[in-house]
Design an enzyme around this catalytic site. Sequence first.
Site, PDB file in Angstrom:
ATOM      1  N   LYS A  34       0.856  -1.189   0.000  1.00 38.29           N
ATOM      2  CA  LYS A  34       0.000   0.000   0.000  1.00 38.29           C
ATOM      3  C   LYS A  34       0.890   1.236   0.000  1.00 38.29           C
ATOM      4  CE  LYS A  34      -2.352   1.740   3.762  1.00 38.29           C
ATOM      5  NZ  LYS A  34      -2.347   3.199   3.798  1.00 38.29           N
ATOM      6  N   ASP A  61      -3.408   4.355  -1.979  1.00 40.03           N
ATOM      7  CA  ASP A  61      -4.388   4.822  -0.991  1.00 40.03           C
ATOM      8  C   ASP A  61      -4.384   6.353  -0.935  1.00 40.03           C
ATOM      9  OD1 ASP A  61      -6.076   4.957   1.236  1.00 40.03           O
ATOM     10  OD2 ASP A  61      -4.497   4.434   2.665  1.00 40.03           O
ATOM     11  N   LYS A  63      -7.405   8.243  -1.457  1.00 46.82           N
ATOM     12  CA  LYS A  63      -8.731   8.699  -0.981  1.00 46.82           C
ATOM     13  C   LYS A  63      -9.223   9.945  -1.711  1.00 46.82           C
ATOM     14  CE  LYS A  63      -7.940   6.888   3.716  1.00 46.82           C
ATOM     15  NZ  LYS A  63      -6.488   6.590   3.725  1.00 46.82           N
ATOM     16  N   ASP A  66     -13.498  14.884  -4.813  1.00 47.43           N
ATOM     17  CA  ASP A  66     -13.573  16.166  -5.521  1.00 47.43           C
ATOM     18  C   ASP A  66     -14.799  16.112  -6.428  1.00 47.43           C
ATOM     19  OD1 ASP A  66     -12.898  18.665  -6.755  1.00 47.43           O
ATOM     20  OD2 ASP A  66     -10.776  18.249  -6.457  1.00 47.43           O
ATOM     21  N   THR A 117     -11.966   5.597  10.409  1.00 50.83           N
ATOM     22  CA  THR A 117     -12.043   4.988  11.739  1.00 50.83           C
ATOM     23  C   THR A 117     -11.561   5.951  12.831  1.00 50.83           C
ATOM     24  OG1 THR A 117      -9.981   3.893  11.210  1.00 50.83           O
ATOM     25  CG2 THR A 117     -11.952   2.546  11.086  1.00 50.83           C
ATOM     26  N   ARG A 209       3.164  -1.356  10.515  1.00 52.33           N
ATOM     27  CA  ARG A 209       4.296  -1.403  11.455  1.00 52.33           C
ATOM     28  C   ARG A 209       4.699  -2.776  11.981  1.00 52.33           C
ATOM     29  NH1 ARG A 209       1.662   3.480  14.593  1.00 52.33           N
ATOM     30  NH2 ARG A 209      -0.096   2.408  13.618  1.00 52.33           N
TER      31      ARG A 209
END
Length: 231
Positions: A34, A61, A63, A66, A117, A209
């Site tokens: 990603k 990614d 997002k 517009d 989230t 991570r």
Amino acid sequence: MIEERPIIALDFPSSSEVKTFLARFPKEEKLYVKIGMELYYACGSEIVSYVKELGHSVFLDLKLHDIPNTVKSAMKVLAQLGVDMTNVHAAGGVEMMKAARQGFGQNGKLIAVTQLTSTSENQMHSDQNIQTSLAESVIHYAQKTAEAGLDGVVCSACEVEVIKRATSSAFICLTPGIRPKGSQTGDQKRVVTPAQARVIGSDYIVVGRPITQATDPVAAYKAVYKEWNQE
Ligand code: C5P
């Protein structure tokens, strides 16, 4: 459709860290990674080309959110980069999501973010003036995403079951917030293990991570892969 490779979140500030990280893996190991805003804005599309040339799959990614025409044009460009999956904000609306699909075509998976989230129910009420429960808003956005012809949503593992029930079992649920047993949760609040994500019904998992910051990232990746595939 379940993707057996866990998606590795390449949350690095520059391409040199990415190159060092990827070089640890055997050449024949084809990963799914990603690339998020930080890396993309720092390195541009060259980082996507670099990773694709190594034979890896890419979830970009960014997002997008517009007006429909702008999103459609931007999606055409992303399709040309050969990304395997990308995303928009469902809050942009059905018309915008349809335009995104037109621009991206069927060149890869196109998914949407429902409510981030990081957004609490209180924040949603006061900032967005959406006066339902957070769960209802997530389901509503998931249904709009399906109606627009997109492939699925990014969601918390806790939401997978209700989203699939409200859309279809084929509707993709891609879930971050994954932590193998015994690893640090960091800033993630509600986490599930790769094995739990599989039982819950996630189609794709995103792990950052626990793999990128591990002393031995290849071993960490293999352990997540095994657990996710219940080997
Ligand atoms: O390091 P960690 O496994 O927490 O990384 C998870 C990745 O998924 C990060 O790139 C993070 O921005 C992203 N993400 C998330 N929660 C969401 C959406 C995206 O953790 N709801």
